[in-house]
Design a protein around this motif. Structure first.
Motif, PDB file in Angstrom:
ATOM      1  N   VAL A  25      71.016  15.480 -96.808  1.00 55.27           N
ATOM      2  CA  VAL A  25      72.467  15.258 -96.902  1.00 55.27           C
ATOM      3  C   VAL A  25      72.942  15.560 -98.319  1.00 55.27           C
ATOM      4  CG1 VAL A  25      74.270  13.489 -96.912  1.00 55.27           C
ATOM      5  CG2 VAL A  25      72.684  13.622 -94.991  1.00 55.27           C
ATOM      6  N   ASP A  95      71.051   9.135 -91.263  1.00 54.01           N
ATOM      7  CA  ASP A  95      71.356  10.255 -92.149  1.00 54.01           C
ATOM      8  C   ASP A  95      71.164  11.598 -91.464  1.00 54.01           C
ATOM      9  OD1 ASP A  95      72.169   9.448 -94.981  1.00 54.01           O
ATOM     10  OD2 ASP A  95      70.527   8.080 -94.582  1.00 54.01           O
ATOM     11  N   LYS A  98      74.418  11.987 -89.820  1.00 55.31           N
ATOM     12  CA  LYS A  98      75.416  12.315 -90.842  1.00 55.31           C
ATOM     13  C   LYS A  98      75.335  13.780 -91.230  1.00 55.31           C
ATOM     14  CE  LYS A  98      77.050  10.743 -95.384  1.00 55.31           C
ATOM     15  NZ  LYS A  98      76.824   9.756 -96.480  1.00 55.31           N
ATOM     16  N   LEU A  99      74.109  14.276 -91.442  1.00 56.19           N
ATOM     17  CA  LEU A  99      73.923  15.677 -91.811  1.00 56.19           C
ATOM     18  C   LEU A  99      74.411  16.594 -90.703  1.00 56.19           C
ATOM     19  CD1 LEU A  99      72.797  17.899 -93.655  1.00 56.19           C
ATOM     20  CD2 LEU A  99      70.557  17.530 -92.588  1.00 56.19           C
TER      21      LEU A  99
END
Length: 232
Positions: A25, A95, A98-99
């Protein structure tokens, strides 16, 4: 099942993948680097071509990737013409989700659904199908997730968490739906023994060939990509 022969590894822990995707990220925000392609671009291309051949975009299939990571495989399907609103990815690393969402925004793929989920405990359904007696996915994809789960810690009686995986896949699929998996830890024969069972209601459907190598008089492939179909 061969999974009992695999020793637990950091690759089977949530902490490991959280750390990996935290870094990715940060890298994406700084440089635009979308991160590692698990098993390489060739595996993505082969799985995309198989999906196009057996559930082309005009059929408007609902497609789920288990352990979607940075979403590379789903973005390949988006580029191939699949409707983004019928594509979904789940991952137990926040995450990773999220990425994937950040990359989706940069690729005009915002309508692809990426969600945090451990599917060994949850059975995610396509949007709008909750409560339906025929709810489920037409295609479920796995590129390395089964492998990672097989490296998780065993329980008090020595069972690997991966033993619950085939039954979960069967719950996700519609009747007639397909499960396509790419693995580096399991051979085609081992995958067939785990997934094509009376309990799952799945049968072997087809395989995707990979380059072979020879060593010590034996021939084999680095990866196995195998498809199964739910018939009951």
């Amino acid at each position: 099942m061969a999974s009992i022969d695999l020793q637990p590894s950091k690759l089977g822990t949530k902490d490991h993948w959280n750390n990996v995707y935290q870094r990715e990220v940060a890298n994406f925000k700084e440089t635009g680097d979308e991160g590692e392609v698990w098993f390489g671009e060739d595996s993505v291309e082969k799985m995309t071509k198989w999906t196009i051949a057996h559930a082309p975009p005009e059929m408007k299939p609902y497609i789920l990737e288990v352990g979607s990571g940075n979403g590379t495989l789903l973005f390949s399907l988006l580029d191939a013409g699949y409707e983004p609103s019928r594509l979904a990815g789940i991952d137990y690393s926040p995450d990773a989700v999220k990425l994937a969402r950040l990359i989706a925004s940069s690729r005009r793929g915002e309508k692809i659904s990426f969600a945090e989920c451990n599917f060994l405990f949850d059975v995610p359904l396509p949007v709008g199908q909750q409560g339906s007696s025929i709810a489920g996915w037409n295609i479920v994809l796995d590129k390395g997730t089964y492998d990672a789960i097989a490296l998780g810690e065993k329980d008090e009686v020595g069972r690997s968490p991966v033993e619950g995986y085939p039954g979960r896949v069967a719950q996700l699929l519609k009747k007639g739906g397909h499960f396509l998996i790419t693995s580096c830890n399991f051979t085609e024969e081992e995958l067939r023994a785990s997934f094509a069972t009376e309990e799952t209601g799945m049968v072997y459907h087809s395989r995707v060939p990979h380059k072979t190598f020879s060593f010590g008089g034996q021939s084999g492939s680095e990866y196995a990509t195998v498809a199964f179909q739910k018939i009951t």
